[in-house]
Design an enzyme around this catalytic site. Structure first.
Site, PDB file in Angstrom:
ATOM      1  N   VAL A  62       0.837  -1.198   0.000  1.00  0.00           N
ATOM      2  CA  VAL A  62       0.000   0.000   0.000  1.00  0.00           C
ATOM      3  C   VAL A  62       0.874   1.250   0.000  1.00  0.00           C
ATOM      4  CG1 VAL A  62      -1.721   1.282   1.352  1.00  0.00           C
ATOM      5  CG2 VAL A  62      -1.780  -1.200   1.331  1.00  0.00           C
ATOM      6  N   CYS A  63       0.444   2.264  -0.752  1.00  0.00           N
ATOM      7  CA  CYS A  63       1.066   3.589  -0.684  1.00  0.00           C
ATOM      8  C   CYS A  63      -0.046   4.627  -0.819  1.00  0.00           C
ATOM      9  CB  CYS A  63       2.143   3.755  -1.757  1.00  0.00           C
ATOM     10  SG  CYS A  63       1.524   3.832  -3.443  1.00  0.00           S
ATOM     11  N   ARG A  64       0.289   5.818  -1.244  1.00  0.00           N
ATOM     12  CA  ARG A  64      -0.717   6.884  -1.345  1.00  0.00           C
ATOM     13  C   ARG A  64      -1.699   6.630  -2.489  1.00  0.00           C
ATOM     14  NH1 ARG A  64      -1.096  11.715  -4.173  1.00  0.00           N
ATOM     15  NH2 ARG A  64      -2.389  13.279  -3.151  1.00  0.00           N
ATOM     16  N   GLY A  66      -0.841   4.058  -5.276  1.00  0.00           N
ATOM     17  CA  GLY A  66      -0.635   2.773  -5.935  1.00  0.00           C
ATOM     18  C   GLY A  66       0.644   2.663  -6.747  1.00  0.00           C
ATOM     19  N   MET A  90      -4.052   4.649  -0.532  1.00  0.00           N
ATOM     20  CA  MET A  90      -4.819   5.204   0.577  1.00  0.00           C
ATOM     21  C   MET A  90      -5.796   6.286   0.123  1.00  0.00           C
ATOM     22  SD  MET A  90      -4.216   3.411   3.215  1.00  0.00           S
ATOM     23  CE  MET A  90      -4.910   4.380   4.556  1.00  0.00           C
TER      24      MET A  90
END
Length: 98
Positions: A62-64, A66, A90
């Site tokens: 997971v990141c901000r 993708g 996210m």
């Protein structure tokens, strides 16, 4: 590379499935909230901390949005890990955070 949408991950989370989530955002981004139980390993430290992960587990990255989690997924796959990239990151997550 295998991918799940944020909604698919949220559904699994809400069903009580055991998820191994790795959040590769920077510290200042995680302060705003992360998925409960997620392991925080900033992307820049992943190479040095991947020994903390178990190759027998499947990990959801997971990141901000993708992108970074996609890079992390590719990197870990080349080192023998089973990973899934959470598309939308996210920004698309509507579930609970801690």
């Amino acid at each position: 590379m295998k991918q799940f949408t944020a909604k698919e991950v949220e559904t699994l989370f809400n069903e009580g499935k055991k998820l191994n989530i790795v959040d590769v955002r920077e510290v200042d981004e995680v302060v705003a909230g992360k998925i409960p139980g997620a392991i925080h390993i900033p992307l820049g430290l992943l190479e040095f901390r991947m020994h903390e992960l178990d190759k027998s587990n499947e990990y959801i990255m997971v990141c901000r949005s993708g992108g970074r989690s996609g890079h992390a997924s590719q990197f870990l796959e080349t080192h023998g890990f089973t990973v899934i990239n959470m598309t939308g990151g996210m920004l698309a997550w509507e579930g609970e955070t801690e």
